[in-house]
Design a protein around this motif. Structure first.
Motif, PDB file in Angstrom:
ATOM      1  N   ASN A  56      43.895  60.526  57.071  1.00 49.88           N
ATOM      2  CA  ASN A  56      44.846  61.559  57.479  1.00 49.88           C
ATOM      3  C   ASN A  56      44.339  62.400  58.647  1.00 49.88           C
ATOM      4  N   GLN A  57      43.320  61.889  59.315  1.00 51.56           N
ATOM      5  CA  GLN A  57      42.773  62.497  60.530  1.00 51.56           C
ATOM      6  C   GLN A  57      42.348  63.943  60.338  1.00 51.56           C
ATOM      7  N   ARG A  58      41.789  64.253  59.159  1.00 53.91           N
ATOM      8  CA  ARG A  58      41.243  65.578  58.892  1.00 53.91           C
ATOM      9  C   ARG A  58      39.731  65.620  59.114  1.00 53.91           C
ATOM     10  N   THR A  59      39.094  64.463  59.198  1.00 56.29           N
ATOM     11  CA  THR A  59      37.644  64.409  59.336  1.00 56.29           C
ATOM     12  C   THR A  59      37.228  64.789  60.745  1.00 56.29           C
ATOM     13  N   MET A  60      36.305  65.733  60.823  1.00 48.15           N
ATOM     14  CA  MET A  60      35.747  66.164  62.091  1.00 48.15           C
ATOM     15  C   MET A  60      34.239  65.937  62.020  1.00 48.15           C
ATOM     16  N   LEU A  61      33.694  65.321  63.052  1.00 49.37           N
ATOM     17  CA  LEU A  61      32.267  65.049  63.116  1.00 49.37           C
ATOM     18  C   LEU A  61      31.660  65.734  64.332  1.00 49.37           C
ATOM     19  N   LEU A  62      30.543  66.405  64.120  1.00 49.09           N
ATOM     20  CA  LEU A  62      29.748  66.928  65.215  1.00 49.09           C
ATOM     21  C   LEU A  62      28.655  65.898  65.451  1.00 49.09           C
ATOM     22  N   VAL A  63      28.639  65.317  66.632  1.00 54.46           N
ATOM     23  CA  VAL A  63      27.701  64.230  66.921  1.00 54.46           C
ATOM     24  C   VAL A  63      26.923  64.524  68.195  1.00 54.46           C
ATOM     25  N   ASP A  64      25.793  63.859  68.323  1.00 58.85           N
ATOM     26  CA  ASP A  64      25.086  63.797  69.587  1.00 58.85           C
ATOM     27  C   ASP A  64      24.605  62.366  69.769  1.00 58.85           C
ATOM     28  N   ILE A  73      32.425  71.147  54.386  1.00 58.23           N
ATOM     29  CA  ILE A  73      31.496  71.155  55.515  1.00 58.23           C
ATOM     30  C   ILE A  73      30.092  70.826  55.016  1.00 58.23           C
ATOM     31  N   ALA A  74      29.404  69.985  55.754  1.00 56.18           N
ATOM     32  CA  ALA A  74      28.046  69.591  55.385  1.00 56.18           C
ATOM     33  C   ALA A  74      27.266  69.235  56.639  1.00 56.18           C
ATOM     34  N   SER A  75      26.005  69.621  56.650  1.00 58.41           N
ATOM     35  CA  SER A  75      25.118  69.346  57.764  1.00 58.41           C
ATOM     36  C   SER A  75      24.161  68.216  57.392  1.00 58.41           C
ATOM     37  N   SER A  76      23.803  67.429  58.388  1.00 59.55           N
ATOM     38  CA  SER A  76      22.842  66.340  58.166  1.00 59.55           C
ATOM     39  C   SER A  76      21.410  66.856  58.071  1.00 59.55           C
ATOM     40  N   GLY A  77      21.174  68.068  58.552  1.00 54.48           N
ATOM     41  CA  GLY A  77      19.828  68.626  58.558  1.00 54.48           C
ATOM     42  C   GLY A  77      19.015  68.230  59.779  1.00 54.48           C
ATOM     43  N   LEU A  78      19.624  67.517  60.713  1.00 54.35           N
ATOM     44  CA  LEU A  78      18.898  67.054  61.901  1.00 54.35           C
ATOM     45  C   LEU A  78      18.663  68.161  62.923  1.00 54.35           C
ATOM     46  N   VAL A  79      19.567  69.136  62.974  1.00 55.30           N
ATOM     47  CA  VAL A  79      19.441  70.262  63.900  1.00 55.30           C
ATOM     48  C   VAL A  79      19.825  71.545  63.173  1.00 55.30           C
ATOM     49  N   ARG A  80      19.361  72.662  63.710  1.00 54.12           N
ATOM     50  CA  ARG A  80      19.718  73.960  63.128  1.00 54.12           C
ATOM     51  C   ARG A  80      21.112  74.389  63.605  1.00 54.12           C
ATOM     52  N   HIS A  81      21.802  75.131  62.761  1.00 56.75           N
ATOM     53  CA  HIS A  81      23.083  75.772  63.081  1.00 56.75           C
ATOM     54  C   HIS A  81      24.240  74.801  63.310  1.00 56.75           C
ATOM     55  N   ALA A  82      24.148  73.590  62.788  1.00 57.25           N
ATOM     56  CA  ALA A  82      25.229  72.617  62.990  1.00 57.25           C
ATOM     57  C   ALA A  82      26.526  73.079  62.333  1.00 57.25           C
ATOM     58  N   ALA A  83      26.445  73.630  61.129  1.00 58.95           N
ATOM     59  CA  ALA A  83      27.661  74.117  60.460  1.00 58.95           C
ATOM     60  C   ALA A  83      28.293  75.249  61.265  1.00 58.95           C
ATOM     61  N   ARG A  84      27.471  76.123  61.786  1.00 55.37           N
ATOM     62  CA  ARG A  84      27.970  77.227  62.614  1.00 55.37           C
ATOM     63  C   ARG A  84      28.649  76.681  63.868  1.00 55.37           C
ATOM     64  N   HIS A 121      26.510  83.234  54.108  1.00 55.64           N
ATOM     65  CA  HIS A 121      25.798  83.746  55.283  1.00 55.64           C
ATOM     66  C   HIS A 121      26.354  83.134  56.573  1.00 55.64           C
ATOM     67  N   VAL A 122      26.580  81.837  56.573  1.00 58.42           N
ATOM     68  CA  VAL A 122      27.111  81.180  57.772  1.00 58.42           C
ATOM     69  C   VAL A 122      28.471  81.767  58.138  1.00 58.42           C
ATOM     70  N   LEU A 123      29.353  81.906  57.162  1.00 58.55           N
ATOM     71  CA  LEU A 123      30.689  82.441  57.445  1.00 58.55           C
ATOM     72  C   LEU A 123      30.619  83.896  57.914  1.00 58.55           C
ATOM     73  N   GLU A 124      29.854  84.713  57.201  1.00 61.36           N
ATOM     74  CA  GLU A 124      29.796  86.127  57.558  1.00 61.36           C
ATOM     75  C   GLU A 124      29.110  86.342  58.905  1.00 61.36           C
ATOM     76  N   SER A 125      28.077  85.582  59.201  1.00 57.28           N
ATOM     77  CA  SER A 125      27.401  85.720  60.498  1.00 57.28           C
ATOM     78  C   SER A 125      28.231  85.107  61.631  1.00 57.28           C
ATOM     79  N   SER A 126      29.268  84.345  61.278  1.00 52.61           N
ATOM     80  CA  SER A 126      30.205  83.799  62.266  1.00 52.61           C
ATOM     81  C   SER A 126      31.426  84.699  62.441  1.00 52.61           C
ATOM     82  N   GLY A 127      31.379  85.886  61.858  1.00 50.32           N
ATOM     83  CA  GLY A 127      32.440  86.865  62.056  1.00 50.32           C
ATOM     84  C   GLY A 127      33.606  86.780  61.101  1.00 50.32           C
ATOM     85  N   PHE A 128      33.478  85.994  60.033  1.00 53.40           N
ATOM     86  CA  PHE A 128      34.559  85.892  59.056  1.00 53.40           C
ATOM     87  C   PHE A 128      34.563  87.113  58.158  1.00 53.40           C
TER      88      PHE A 128
END
Length: 161
Positions: A43-51, A92-103, A129-136
């Motif tokens: 349903n095209q809801r998946t979003m990936l942050l990649v490098d 939302i889930a991070s791979s742990g490969l880099v810092r602040h990926a969820a942010r 913490h991630v949400l609140e430090s992102s201004g939510f």
């Protein structure tokens, strides 16, 4: 679909990390199930942050971006910032490969959609913490409608005016 195995590995890592940090029940040992992940992809809801490193693409983080009204958000003990059109970030889930990926994922959603809602378990201090430090803004408490127990979640919203 080619990314499904890697996505499952990232979700397994997230479950283990949550359990190790005092939040064993939010996702338990099975969530999100493979059928949920496949449905998000279909349903095209998946979003990936990649490098890309050395010609190899890797997933840094992933989430489901859900447009339209979320039925779980119809009732809140508190108040949303507004009733404008919004998108919801789920799973939302991070791979742990880099810092602040969820942010970085959240920042992307805000840039492209402006009005974003999310929720998390009261024991998920890291996501709070991630949400609140992102201004939510912490808007109140909601109750999940798709499970019989452990249903309370803290609801957040940020609207880029």
């Amino acid at each position: 679909m080619r990314d499904l195995p890697q996505m499952q590995t990232i979700y397994a890592r997230a479950r283990a990390l949550m359990a190790a940090n005092g939040n064993p029940t939010q996702w338990g040992t099975q969530f999100p199930r493979e059928s949920v992940i496949i449905d998000d992809i279909a349903n095209q809801r998946t979003m990936l942050l990649v490098d890309t490193i050395g010609g190899h693409e890797r997933i840094l983080a992933q989430f489901a971006l859900c447009p339209g009204k979320d039925p779980t958000y119809a009732s809140i003990d508190g108040a949303w910032l507004d009733n404008d059109t919004y998108v919801t970030i789920h799973r939302i889930a991070s791979s742990g490969l880099v810092r602040h990926a969820a942010r970085d994922c959240i920042k992307w959603a805000l840039k492209h959609y402006g009005n974003v809602r999310a929720d998390t378990h009261p024991n998920n201090k890291a996501m709070q913490h991630v949400l609140e430090s992102s201004g939510f803004a912490r808007c109140g408490l909601i109750q999940l409608v798709d499970r019989p127990t452990d249903t309370t979640r803290i609801a957040y919203q940020r609207h880029e005016w």
